[in-house]
Design an enzyme around this catalytic site. Sequence first.
Site, PDB file in Angstrom:
ATOM      1  N   ARG A  51     -73.451 -69.813 -56.819  1.00 38.80           N
ATOM      2  CA  ARG A  51     -72.075 -69.988 -57.318  1.00 38.80           C
ATOM      3  C   ARG A  51     -71.354 -68.645 -57.352  1.00 38.80           C
ATOM      4  O   ARG A  51     -70.172 -68.559 -57.020  1.00 38.80           O
ATOM      5  CB  ARG A  51     -72.101 -70.634 -58.708  1.00 38.80           C
ATOM      6  N   LYS A 150     -65.516 -68.939 -60.647  1.00 38.84           N
ATOM      7  CA  LYS A 150     -65.767 -68.454 -62.009  1.00 38.84           C
ATOM      8  C   LYS A 150     -65.281 -67.009 -62.064  1.00 38.84           C
ATOM      9  O   LYS A 150     -66.043 -66.059 -61.873  1.00 38.84           O
ATOM     10  CB  LYS A 150     -67.253 -68.580 -62.340  1.00 38.84           C
ATOM     11  N   GLU A 183     -62.156 -80.404 -68.533  1.00 38.05           N
ATOM     12  CA  GLU A 183     -63.395 -79.941 -69.179  1.00 38.05           C
ATOM     13  C   GLU A 183     -63.021 -79.295 -70.509  1.00 38.05           C
ATOM     14  O   GLU A 183     -61.847 -79.192 -70.859  1.00 38.05           O
ATOM     15  CB  GLU A 183     -64.101 -78.920 -68.280  1.00 38.05           C
TER      16      GLU A 183
HETATM   17  N1  PMP Z   1     -66.671 -74.786 -67.842  1.00 40.00           N
HETATM   18  C1  PMP Z   1     -66.307 -73.533 -68.163  1.00 40.00           C
HETATM   19  C2  PMP Z   1     -64.865 -73.193 -68.161  1.00 40.00           C
HETATM   20  C3  PMP Z   1     -67.281 -72.573 -68.486  1.00 40.00           C
HETATM   21  O1  PMP Z   1     -66.923 -71.323 -68.800  1.00 40.00           O
HETATM   22  C4  PMP Z   1     -68.643 -72.950 -68.502  1.00 40.00           C
HETATM   23  C5  PMP Z   1     -69.700 -71.945 -68.874  1.00 40.00           C
HETATM   24  N2  PMP Z   1     -70.154 -71.241 -67.739  1.00 40.00           N
HETATM   25  C6  PMP Z   1     -68.981 -74.263 -68.157  1.00 40.00           C
HETATM   26  C7  PMP Z   1     -67.962 -75.161 -67.836  1.00 40.00           C
HETATM   27  C8  PMP Z   1     -70.411 -74.712 -68.085  1.00 40.00           C
HETATM   28  O2  PMP Z   1     -70.994 -74.245 -66.892  1.00 40.00           O
HETATM   29  P1  PMP Z   1     -72.526 -73.891 -66.784  1.00 40.00           P
HETATM   30  O3  PMP Z   1     -73.287 -75.155 -67.026  1.00 40.00           O
HETATM   31  O4  PMP Z   1     -72.708 -73.389 -65.401  1.00 40.00           O
HETATM   32  O5  PMP Z   1     -72.807 -72.878 -67.819  1.00 40.00           O
END
Ligand code: PMP
Length: 294
Positions: A51, A150, A183
């Site tokens: 990612r 990200k 989300e």
């Molecule tokens: N959405 C956002 C905006 C986030 O910052 C995170 C944390 N990384 C997640 C979802 C969850 O993603 P992950 O399972 O990869 O930690």
Amino acid sequence: MSSIWINGKLVPENQATVSVFDHGLLYGDGVFEGIRFYHGQAFMLEAHLQRLQESAAFILLQIPYSNTELATAVKMTIDAYAKAEGYIRLLVTRGKGPLGVDPAYCTTPTVIIVADELKVVDEATRQHGINAAIVATRKIPNTCWDARVKSLNYLNNVLARLQIRNSQAQEAIMLNEAGYVTEGAMNNLFIVKNKQLLTPPVTDGALAGITRQLILQLALENGIDAAEKSLTPYDLYNADECFLTGTGVELLPVRMIDDRLPGACPGPVYRQLSQAFSGYITQMTQGKIHAQIL
Ligand code: PMP
């Protein structure tokens, strides 16, 4: 005490510094990952590095290390931390450059890995579930930048969290411009309706969460019908279950959304997946699972 690796070597915290001309600081120009480690082993590391590479590719940032080199550096940082459990923040910034947003003059990206303590969700909260609220701050549309990136620029999410500061809610749920659920400010969101597990597609504005992807995989392996589907506030308010997923929270049930109670908290599907998730961690740290997520 934290352990810190910068551009190829471990450094003590008081020497772990970056330039005030670093474009990560000046413009939020960079990408990052949040990775958890259990029993001294980085969890889902390949998926996180993949990612990271894809986020970097999107912003045309060439990471000066291969994934193998980054994995070695992550291991070195975890070993130096000397505690079995914790959190890794891996970030790559555009690097140092002149004032002015143009990244063309930034020649060397800054790569930082920090291992530190993670404030984990306490068991009582996990058993009870949290409150969530849908906030007015809308998600930056995918037409501006894809939510899968990200990036170091989290102001949109910060604004969402600020909105619940004086409320009973612990997570802010963001809608996109069209009014669909994306989300939480820091976590992906799932609901269960009529025994089906549902989560918004990333094209609606959700991060392609590593935990989210694993949960979809575990649902499949455990005979739970699961789908990515656009969801509205109506769907959330009338859900049979709702929970969040993320590296930090793992799976976290939601008891109330905007004063509405989803059916059960923690619900049966949450319990089943939560157990499968714990089993997965155990197997992975015992070296029984080598394949990463699908
Ligand atoms: N959405 C956002 C905006 C986030 O910052 C995170 C944390 N990384 C997640 C979802 C969850 O993603 P992950 O399972 O990869 O930690």
